[in-house]
Design a protein around this motif. Structure first.
Motif, PDB file in Angstrom:
ATOM      1  N   GLY A  34       0.722  -1.326   0.045  1.00  0.00           N
ATOM      2  CA  GLY A  34      -0.046  -0.194   0.275  1.00  0.00           C
ATOM      3  C   GLY A  34       0.788   1.229   0.058  1.00  0.00           C
ATOM      4  N   GLY A  35       0.350   2.272  -0.637  1.00  0.00           N
ATOM      5  CA  GLY A  35       1.174   3.696  -0.752  1.00  0.00           C
ATOM      6  C   GLY A  35       1.240   4.017  -2.411  1.00  0.00           C
ATOM      7  N   SER A  36       0.098   4.978  -2.557  1.00  0.00           N
ATOM      8  CA  SER A  36       0.301   5.580  -3.656  1.00  0.00           C
ATOM      9  C   SER A  36       0.198   4.321  -5.180  1.00  0.00           C
ATOM     10  CB  SER A  36       1.596   6.291  -4.127  1.00  0.00           C
ATOM     11  OG  SER A  36       1.635   7.388  -3.235  1.00  0.00           O
ATOM     12  N   VAL A  37      -0.692   3.302  -4.757  1.00  0.00           N
ATOM     13  CA  VAL A  37      -1.049   2.476  -5.941  1.00  0.00           C
ATOM     14  C   VAL A  37      -2.072   3.176  -6.674  1.00  0.00           C
ATOM     15  CG1 VAL A  37      -2.010   0.141  -6.459  1.00  0.00           C
ATOM     16  CG2 VAL A  37      -0.533   0.523  -4.444  1.00  0.00           C
ATOM     17  N   LYS A  38      -1.963   3.106  -8.148  1.00  0.00           N
ATOM     18  CA  LYS A  38      -2.760   3.726  -9.097  1.00  0.00           C
ATOM     19  C   LYS A  38      -3.111   2.801 -10.119  1.00  0.00           C
ATOM     20  CE  LYS A  38       0.236   7.270  -9.939  1.00  0.00           C
ATOM     21  NZ  LYS A  38       1.274   7.609  -8.945  1.00  0.00           N
ATOM     22  N   SER A  39      -3.964   3.038 -11.162  1.00  0.00           N
ATOM     23  CA  SER A  39      -4.287   1.975 -12.082  1.00  0.00           C
ATOM     24  C   SER A  39      -2.724   1.866 -13.034  1.00  0.00           C
ATOM     25  CB  SER A  39      -5.422   2.536 -12.850  1.00  0.00           C
ATOM     26  OG  SER A  39      -5.206   3.558 -13.419  1.00  0.00           O
ATOM     27  N   SER A  40      -2.009   3.129 -13.062  1.00  0.00           N
ATOM     28  CA  SER A  40      -1.021   3.059 -13.823  1.00  0.00           C
ATOM     29  C   SER A  40       0.230   2.269 -13.473  1.00  0.00           C
ATOM     30  CB  SER A  40      -0.490   4.661 -14.272  1.00  0.00           C
ATOM     31  OG  SER A  40      -0.354   5.255 -13.008  1.00  0.00           O
ATOM     32  N   ASN A  41       0.345   2.065 -12.156  1.00  0.00           N
ATOM     33  CA  ASN A  41       1.498   1.271 -11.571  1.00  0.00           C
ATOM     34  C   ASN A  41       1.222   0.097 -10.852  1.00  0.00           C
ATOM     35  OD1 ASN A  41       0.403   1.933  -9.044  1.00  0.00           O
ATOM     36  ND2 ASN A  41       1.875   3.562  -8.535  1.00  0.00           N
ATOM     37  N   ALA A  42      -0.317  -0.461 -10.904  1.00  0.00           N
ATOM     38  CA  ALA A  42      -0.558  -1.512 -10.236  1.00  0.00           C
ATOM     39  C   ALA A  42      -0.050  -2.683 -10.859  1.00  0.00           C
ATOM     40  CB  ALA A  42      -2.181  -1.597 -10.237  1.00  0.00           C
ATOM     41  N   GLU A  43      -0.158  -2.903 -12.156  1.00  0.00           N
ATOM     42  CA  GLU A  43       0.359  -4.186 -12.821  1.00  0.00           C
ATOM     43  C   GLU A  43       1.863  -4.485 -12.412  1.00  0.00           C
ATOM     44  OE1 GLU A  43      -0.248  -4.190 -17.159  1.00  0.00           O
ATOM     45  OE2 GLU A  43       0.564  -6.277 -17.270  1.00  0.00           O
ATOM     46  N   ALA A  44       2.537  -3.335 -12.768  1.00  0.00           N
ATOM     47  CA  ALA A  44       3.927  -3.733 -12.275  1.00  0.00           C
ATOM     48  C   ALA A  44       4.100  -4.044 -10.627  1.00  0.00           C
ATOM     49  CB  ALA A  44       4.718  -2.331 -12.559  1.00  0.00           C
ATOM     50  N   ILE A  45       3.455  -3.409  -9.858  1.00  0.00           N
ATOM     51  CA  ILE A  45       3.524  -3.769  -8.449  1.00  0.00           C
ATOM     52  C   ILE A  45       3.176  -5.159  -8.236  1.00  0.00           C
ATOM     53  CG2 ILE A  45       2.572  -3.333  -6.070  1.00  0.00           C
ATOM     54  CD1 ILE A  45       2.849  -0.346  -6.897  1.00  0.00           C
ATOM     55  N   PHE A  46       1.827  -5.534  -9.015  1.00  0.00           N
ATOM     56  CA  PHE A  46       1.149  -6.998  -8.744  1.00  0.00           C
ATOM     57  C   PHE A  46       2.245  -7.876  -9.341  1.00  0.00           C
ATOM     58  CE2 PHE A  46      -3.230  -4.867  -8.586  1.00  0.00           C
ATOM     59  CZ  PHE A  46      -3.220  -4.656  -7.406  1.00  0.00           C
ATOM     60  N   GLY A  47       3.263  -7.526 -10.393  1.00  0.00           N
ATOM     61  CA  GLY A  47       4.055  -8.555 -10.686  1.00  0.00           C
ATOM     62  C   GLY A  47       5.277  -8.888  -9.799  1.00  0.00           C
ATOM     63  N   LEU A  48       5.306  -8.235  -8.620  1.00  0.00           N
ATOM     64  CA  LEU A  48       6.591  -8.464  -7.849  1.00  0.00           C
ATOM     65  C   LEU A  48       6.452  -9.536  -6.933  1.00  0.00           C
ATOM     66  CD1 LEU A  48       7.014  -4.650  -6.829  1.00  0.00           C
ATOM     67  CD2 LEU A  48       8.383  -6.258  -8.631  1.00  0.00           C
ATOM     68  N   ARG A  49       7.520 -10.456  -6.695  1.00  0.00           N
ATOM     69  CA  ARG A  49       7.545 -11.452  -5.819  1.00  0.00           C
ATOM     70  C   ARG A  49       6.840 -11.212  -4.434  1.00  0.00           C
ATOM     71  NH1 ARG A  49      11.219 -15.941  -5.968  1.00  0.00           N
ATOM     72  NH2 ARG A  49      11.982 -15.117  -8.017  1.00  0.00           N
ATOM     73  N   ASN A  50       6.032 -12.063  -4.018  1.00  0.00           N
ATOM     74  CA  ASN A  50       5.223 -11.918  -2.548  1.00  0.00           C
ATOM     75  C   ASN A  50       4.354 -10.682  -2.520  1.00  0.00           C
ATOM     76  OD1 ASN A  50       6.101 -14.223  -0.734  1.00  0.00           O
ATOM     77  ND2 ASN A  50       8.203 -13.193  -1.185  1.00  0.00           N
ATOM     78  N   VAL A  51       4.224 -10.014  -3.590  1.00  0.00           N
ATOM     79  CA  VAL A  51       3.266  -9.075  -3.394  1.00  0.00           C
ATOM     80  C   VAL A  51       1.641  -9.833  -3.965  1.00  0.00           C
ATOM     81  CG1 VAL A  51       2.031  -7.077  -4.590  1.00  0.00           C
ATOM     82  CG2 VAL A  51       4.520  -7.174  -4.005  1.00  0.00           C
ATOM     83  N   ASP A  52       0.837  -9.986  -3.017  1.00  0.00           N
ATOM     84  CA  ASP A  52      -0.482 -10.746  -3.095  1.00  0.00           C
ATOM     85  C   ASP A  52      -1.690  -9.710  -3.238  1.00  0.00           C
ATOM     86  OD1 ASP A  52       1.020 -13.021  -2.756  1.00  0.00           O
ATOM     87  OD2 ASP A  52       1.021 -12.327  -0.599  1.00  0.00           O
ATOM     88  N   GLY A  53      -1.299  -8.419  -3.374  1.00  0.00           N
ATOM     89  CA  GLY A  53      -2.544  -7.511  -3.739  1.00  0.00           C
ATOM     90  C   GLY A  53      -2.187  -6.285  -3.163  1.00  0.00           C
ATOM     91  N   ALA A  54      -2.996  -5.289  -2.817  1.00  0.00           N
ATOM     92  CA  ALA A  54      -2.766  -3.756  -2.560  1.00  0.00           C
ATOM     93  C   ALA A  54      -3.800  -3.321  -1.688  1.00  0.00           C
ATOM     94  CB  ALA A  54      -2.661  -3.174  -3.926  1.00  0.00           C
ATOM     95  N   LEU A  55      -3.508  -2.647  -0.817  1.00  0.00           N
ATOM     96  CA  LEU A  55      -4.226  -1.636   0.130  1.00  0.00           C
ATOM     97  C   LEU A  55      -4.263  -0.410  -0.515  1.00  0.00           C
ATOM     98  CD1 LEU A  55      -6.341  -1.458   2.417  1.00  0.00           C
ATOM     99  CD2 LEU A  55      -4.364  -1.208   3.923  1.00  0.00           C
ATOM    100  N   VAL A  56      -5.409   0.202  -1.143  1.00  0.00           N
ATOM    101  CA  VAL A  56      -5.553   1.317  -1.877  1.00  0.00           C
ATOM    102  C   VAL A  56      -6.362   2.553  -1.207  1.00  0.00           C
ATOM    103  CG1 VAL A  56      -6.075   2.373  -4.160  1.00  0.00           C
ATOM    104  CG2 VAL A  56      -5.604  -0.097  -4.089  1.00  0.00           C
ATOM    105  N   GLY A  57      -5.698   3.637  -1.097  1.00  0.00           N
ATOM    106  CA  GLY A  57      -6.413   4.810  -0.479  1.00  0.00           C
ATOM    107  C   GLY A  57      -7.003   5.783  -1.507  1.00  0.00           C
ATOM    108  N   GLY A  58      -6.449   6.796  -1.856  1.00  0.00           N
ATOM    109  CA  GLY A  58      -6.984   7.721  -2.629  1.00  0.00           C
ATOM    110  C   GLY A  58      -7.629   7.172  -3.937  1.00  0.00           C
ATOM    111  N   ALA A  59      -6.740   6.081  -4.660  1.00  0.00           N
ATOM    112  CA  ALA A  59      -7.081   5.812  -5.922  1.00  0.00           C
ATOM    113  C   ALA A  59      -8.379   4.880  -5.783  1.00  0.00           C
ATOM    114  CB  ALA A  59      -6.199   4.994  -6.459  1.00  0.00           C
ATOM    115  N   SER A  60      -8.844   4.395  -4.624  1.00  0.00           N
ATOM    116  CA  SER A  60     -10.145   3.565  -4.435  1.00  0.00           C
ATOM    117  C   SER A  60     -11.410   4.282  -4.414  1.00  0.00           C
ATOM    118  CB  SER A  60      -9.966   2.798  -3.319  1.00  0.00           C
ATOM    119  OG  SER A  60     -10.085   3.505  -2.019  1.00  0.00           O
ATOM    120  N   LEU A  61     -11.264   5.598  -4.364  1.00  0.00           N
ATOM    121  CA  LEU A  61     -12.200   6.634  -4.189  1.00  0.00           C
ATOM    122  C   LEU A  61     -13.208   6.532  -5.512  1.00  0.00           C
ATOM    123  CD1 LEU A  61     -10.920   9.236  -1.932  1.00  0.00           C
ATOM    124  CD2 LEU A  61     -12.638   7.562  -1.202  1.00  0.00           C
TER     125      LEU A  61
END
Ligand code: G3P
Length: 245
Positions: A205-232
């Motif tokens: 979690g921390g500044s996850v957006k639709s533009s960076n989500a795919e890259a973050i989700f591709g990282l080892r041991n990243v099983d999802g995201a906790l999204v603040g502003g971009a979930s609104l």
């Protein structure tokens, strides 16, 4: 592991914001991850009604450690479960800072969440200063050891790694930094929970957006995201969800 994407609305959302949940339902019908929306307390009841017959579930952003009693302004895990919440975020850095919640309090709340039948999303993360001092893993390790209660399993615990300096700032750690901390968390979970520690989902979690989500989700041991502003905004949150395959 099936990914989990959770939206933390923080202190945002009026009755009219249910429109975003309605829109989200329409946009995520074919999602292949678990989706949680954590609106403020005032909207949980309505939100639970809204998401019936959809693949969205509702969570809360905090709970009290006690089941009931003289705690003005507080809400218990049992109350949240009673109205249909399934998850609760605990130990968010904003609560650690502005409500003085330390690891002991977070652990007591996690015990309460489990007692009430909720899945605890326990947040950990270092400050900028702690990272600059090279203490990120040490700080996160200490928080994890002290905040995760006895009885935690992959069925009732989710960990969210949220570097404080990345929250709402547009700053995101490098891929290497995220993988390094997530690997350390995984190792600690295995030491603590044995092989079940392998199945606990670790969210970033921390500044996850639709533009960076795919890259973050591709990282080892990243099983999802906790999204603040971009979930609104449903459209933006749906973009993140669609990247979680
Ligand atoms: O709990 C989510 C969070 O603190 C991250 O916030 O706005 O940076 O996605 P944001």
């Amino acid at each position: 592991m099936r990914k989990l994407v959770a939206g933390n609305w923080k202190m945002n959302g009026l009755v009219s914001s249910q429109a975003e949940i309605e829109a989200l339902k329409g946009l995520t019908g074919s999602a292949t991850c678990d989706i949680v929306v954590c609106p403020p307390f005032t909207l949980i009841d309505r939100a639970v009604e809204r998401v019936k017959d959809s693949n969205l579930v509702i969570g809360a952003q905090d709970c009290h450690a006690q089941q009931s009693g003289a705690h003005t302004g507080d809400v218990s895990a049992e109350m949240l479960a009673d109205i249909g919440a399934r998850y609760v975020i605990l130990g968010h850095s904003e609560r650690r800072v502005s409500h003085g919640e330390d690891d002991e309090i977070v652990r007591a709340k996690a015990v309460a969440a489990h007692r009430g039948g909720l899945i605890a999303i326990v947040c950990v993360g270092e400050t900028r200063h702690e990272r600059d001092e090279g203490r990120a893993i040490e700080v996160v390790g200490e928080q994890l050891r002290e905040s995760v209660p006895e009885g935690a399993t992959s069925a009732n615990l989710v960990i969210a790694y949220e570097p404080v300096w990345a929250i709402g700032t547009g700053l995101v750690p490098t891929n290497e930094q995220i993988e390094e901390v997530h690997a350390a968390i995984r190792q600690m979970l295995e030491e603590r929970l044995g092989s079940d520690g392998n199945s606990v989902r670790i969210l970033y979690g921390g500044s996850v957006k639709s533009s960076n989500a795919e890259a973050i989700f591709g990282l080892r041991n990243v099983d999802g995201a906790l999204v603040g502003g971009a979930s609104l905004k449903a459209s933006e949150f749906a973009g993140i969800i669609s990247a979680a395959v």
